[in-house]
Design an enzyme around this catalytic site. Sequence first.
Site, short mmCIF file in Angstrom:
data_model
loop_
_atom_site.label_atom_id
_atom_site.label_comp_id
_atom_site.label_asym_id
_atom_site.label_seq_id
_atom_site.Cartn_x
_atom_site.Cartn_y
_atom_site.Cartn_z
N LYS A 1 0.84 -1.21 0.00
CA LYS A 1 0.00 0.00 0.00
C LYS A 1 0.87 1.25 0.00
O LYS A 1 0.64 2.19 -0.78
CB LYS A 1 -0.93 -0.01 1.23
CG LYS A 1 -2.01 -1.08 1.15
CD LYS A 1 -2.73 -1.30 2.49
CE LYS A 1 -3.73 -2.45 2.39
NZ LYS A 1 -4.40 -2.76 3.65
N GLN B 1 -3.77 -1.01 9.81
CA GLN B 1 -3.91 -2.38 9.31
C GLN B 1 -4.50 -3.30 10.39
O GLN B 1 -4.07 -3.26 11.55
CB GLN B 1 -2.54 -2.90 8.84
CG GLN B 1 -2.56 -4.27 8.21
CD GLN B 1 -3.29 -4.31 6.86
OE1 GLN B 1 -3.42 -3.30 6.18
NE2 GLN B 1 -3.75 -5.48 6.48
N ASP C 1 -10.45 3.36 4.74
CA ASP C 1 -10.92 1.97 4.79
C ASP C 1 -12.45 1.90 4.75
O ASP C 1 -13.01 0.83 4.49
CB ASP C 1 -10.48 1.32 6.12
CG ASP C 1 -9.22 0.49 5.99
OD1 ASP C 1 -9.02 -0.12 4.91
OD2 ASP C 1 -8.45 0.44 6.96
N1 GUN Z 1 -6.76 -6.34 6.93
C1 GUN Z 1 -7.24 -7.10 5.91
N2 GUN Z 1 -7.89 -6.32 5.01
C2 GUN Z 1 -7.81 -5.07 5.47
C3 GUN Z 1 -8.27 -3.82 4.96
O1 GUN Z 1 -8.92 -3.71 3.92
N3 GUN Z 1 -7.97 -2.74 5.72
C4 GUN Z 1 -7.29 -2.81 6.90
N4 GUN Z 1 -7.06 -1.69 7.57
N5 GUN Z 1 -6.85 -3.96 7.39
C5 GUN Z 1 -7.10 -5.07 6.67
#
Ligand code: GUN
Length: 303
Positions: free
Chosen positions: A55, A99, A122
Site C-alpha cells: 500500500k 492495518q 478503509d
Molecule cells: N486487513 C485485511 N484487510 C484489510 C483492509 O482492507 N484494511 C485494513 N485496515 N486492514 C485489513
Amino acid sequence: MPEATIIDGRAVAARIAGDVAAEVTRLKAETLATPGLAVVLVGDNPASRLYVGGKSRKAEELGFHSVQHNLPADTSEADLLALVEVLNRDPRIHGILVQMPLPPQIDKDKVIEAILPEKDVDGFHPVNVGKLAAGLPGALVPCTPAGSLILIREVLGGDLSGKSAVVIGRSNIVGKPMAQLLLQASCTVTVAHSRTHDLAAVTREAEIVVAAAGRAEMVRGDWLRPGATVIDVGQNTIPAPEKGEGKTRLVGDVAYREARAVAGAITPVPGGVGPMTIAMLMANTLVAACRITGQPPPDFGQS
Ligand code: GUN
C-alpha cells in the site's frame, strides 16, 4: 458451454491507478496540495507487513505523500489512539489506514472510531458504514467490495438492476458492505454465511456470486448457475506438497478449475480482487483529499 472469461483484476487495477495518478497530478497543479496517506502497522504479522508495504509503495508510485508507521506488537491502545489523533490533525494527511488485525490489548473498534470519518479511507468508521447503508452521499466505501463491484461492472455493464446476487460471508470489511453496494445497484441480494442452510442451493440461484467466506475452495463448480459472474475474494494459504516439503500456495474461496467450466466470468486468485483492493485505497485517498481541500472528487465507478 465455453469456459468462463477470466476477469483480469491486475489490468483493471492498473487502469484505475493510471487514472488516480493523473488526478493526483492535476490536484497538485491546481491546488498545490499533495494527497497524503498514512498507513499504520502494529506488530510484525508477516502477511500484514506485506500488505502494508504494498500500500505504501503504491501510494508513492502514484505521487502521493506516503508515510508508514511501524509500531511494536506491545504498543498500548493509548499510544495508538494518540498517533491517530496526530494524523487526524496533520494537514498533509488525507487518508489514515490502520492495518487489521490488531494485537489483543487494543480494541479495534475504539481505533476505528478515533479516525476522522473524512480520513477513514478503509470506510470502517460507523459514519461511513451508516452513509453507505442509508445511501447518503459522501461515504468512503471499503476498498475490497468497491473494487469487486467495479469488476462485476466490467463483465455485466453499468446496469445491474434486478440481477440476483449472493454474497457469501458477512464481515464488516467485505460481506456487509458488498451487500449494501449491490443493493444500491438494485440487485436482489442474499447474504449467506456459515450458518446458511443448503448454501449450495442458495448460491446456485445467483447471477452474481461474491465469495468472501475465508474458506479455501469452498464454492464448488456444481454450486454455480451456468453463466454466473463469480468474484472470489478469498486469500487462503494451503499446503502444496507438490511444490516441495513445507511449501504453500494461495487459493481463493472458489474451486477455480471446476468453477471456470460453469461460470460465465470469474476472478483468478491471485490476480483478481487483490490488486483492486490497493487501487481502490488509492482512489479513496484521492477522493478524501479532494473533499478535504474543497475540490470536486473524481468518480471511479465504485458506488
Ligand atoms: N486487513 C485485511 N484487510 C484489510 C483492509 O482492507 N484494511 C485494513 N485496515 N486492514 C485489513
